[in-house]
Motif scaffolding. Structure first.
Motif: not given
Length: 342
Positions: A226-244, A246-249
């Motif tokens: 988010i700080a680096n405005r890395d759109i691809l990386k931010a959305n990959r991590i967001l997708k991981y949290f949404d689908s896992n 146990k990660s805390g959601g």
């Protein structure tokens, strides 16, 4: 007897206790149970020798006693020991404190009375606190730590175990567990016990294996994206949290984003826009901790930051069902992240 301390700190109290300087009264109150428990447990385990505890240590709960009964216990003399210890847990459940207030006017010098008052504080305008302090007692308010204070707490706790931790691993633990200090210390102790002999360095791989936090998809990496405005990386991590779950959601990411952009908003007002200047202005542990905020200052204007903070507040409210009858939290987060990054 410990010296009278108008503003008691956890470290100061523990230093006195380890030097065997015991006050006649300890009023331990506040919303953070961890520090209250640490002080109470230390007194219970160290103020008396093991063979003295049967006759000279009393532990009770506020719901089971009156202030008069506690005062009577405290006035007893020790049996074949230098002192006696009276510990009242959940002291907030004592209905009336009048008799204890009278006791504090002249406490028994051979008694160590501990009142563990959790989930709140005694009104500072009441005479009971001043009387306890005037009699040489200790009044301590145990406050919840801010998110920014967790890394320093983790480092200090691990130092006592002779262990070290890198910055990423430290933030992974802080983000995943949050300010629940009892759980946080429990997880840290578990990690320390799992480490092989001769290895005292905690790495992201160790945290991933022992705590279950992905070293690639976690709050630390998300905040960096988010700080680096890395759109691809931010959305990959967001997708991981949404689908896992146990990660805390996705619920875990809202306070993380708010904390970052709230501090970033403050950083825009820092007199010196340098690593050390921003770190000092935000009360961060070191200039290194300010690097993401320095990146954020370059990527987000003050106006944009203000709009993001407002959007996070709106998303947080909707995630709790306010003005939002059906949109899933994951979709709300996707909308929020899109707003932030574009």
């Amino acid at each position: 007897m410990a010296e009278k301390r108008q503003t008691a700190t956890f470290e100061g109290i523990m230093d006195d206790l380890k030097a065997a300087k015991y006050a006649p009264v300890y009023i331990l109150m506040g919303d953070e149970a961890y520090f209250i428990d640490q002080i109470t447990d230390y007194i219970a385990q160290n103020a008396l020798a093991e063979e003295e505890r049967d006759f000279n240590q009393t532990v009770c709960f506020g719901v089971d006693v009156t202030s008069g009964q506690v005062a009577d216990m405290a006035r007893r003399f020790p049996m074949m020991a230098e002192r006696q210890v009276v510990i009242v847990k959940e002291a907030q459940n004592i209905k009336n404190w009048d008799r204890l207030e009278q006791y504090f006017e002249k406490p028994q010098p051979t008694t160590v009375l501990v009142l563990a008052y959790k989930n709140g504080t005694i009104d500072g305008r009441k005479k009971i606190l001043a009387k306890a302090q005037n009699a040489g007692g200790v009044v301590f308010e145990s406050k919840k730590l801010y998110e920014r204070e967790l890394p320093a707490f983790i480092l200090e706790h691990l130092k006592k175990h002779g262990a070290t931790i890198d910055v990423k691993s430290c933030q992974m633990m802080a983000d995943h567990i949050g300010a629940d200090l009892s759980r946080l210390t429990s997880e840290l102790d578990k990690v320390c016990l799992s480490m092989p002999e001769g290895s005292r360095q905690i790495t992201p791989e160790v945290v991933e294996e022992q705590v279950g936090v992905s070293k690639d998809f976690n709050g630390f990496e998300f905040r960096s994206a988010i700080a680096n405005r890395d759109i691809l990386k931010a959305n990959r991590i967001l997708k991981y949290f949404d689908s896992n779950p146990k990660s805390g959601g996705p619920f875990m990411l809202i306070p993380l984003l708010f904390n970052f952009f709230e501090n970033l908003m403050l950083a825009h007002y820092a007199p010196q826009k340098t690593d050390s200047g921003v770190a000092q202005f935000l009360d961060l542990r070191s200039p290194w901790a300010a690097k993401e905020y320095m990146t954020g200052l370059r990527n987000y204007s003050g106006m944009k930051t203000m709009q993001i903070v407002q959007k996070i507040r709106e998303t947080d409210a909707k995630s709790k069902g306010l003005d939002n009858p059906s949109t899933p939290v994951g979709d709300l987060l996707k909308e929020l992240v899109f707003f932030i990054l574009h």
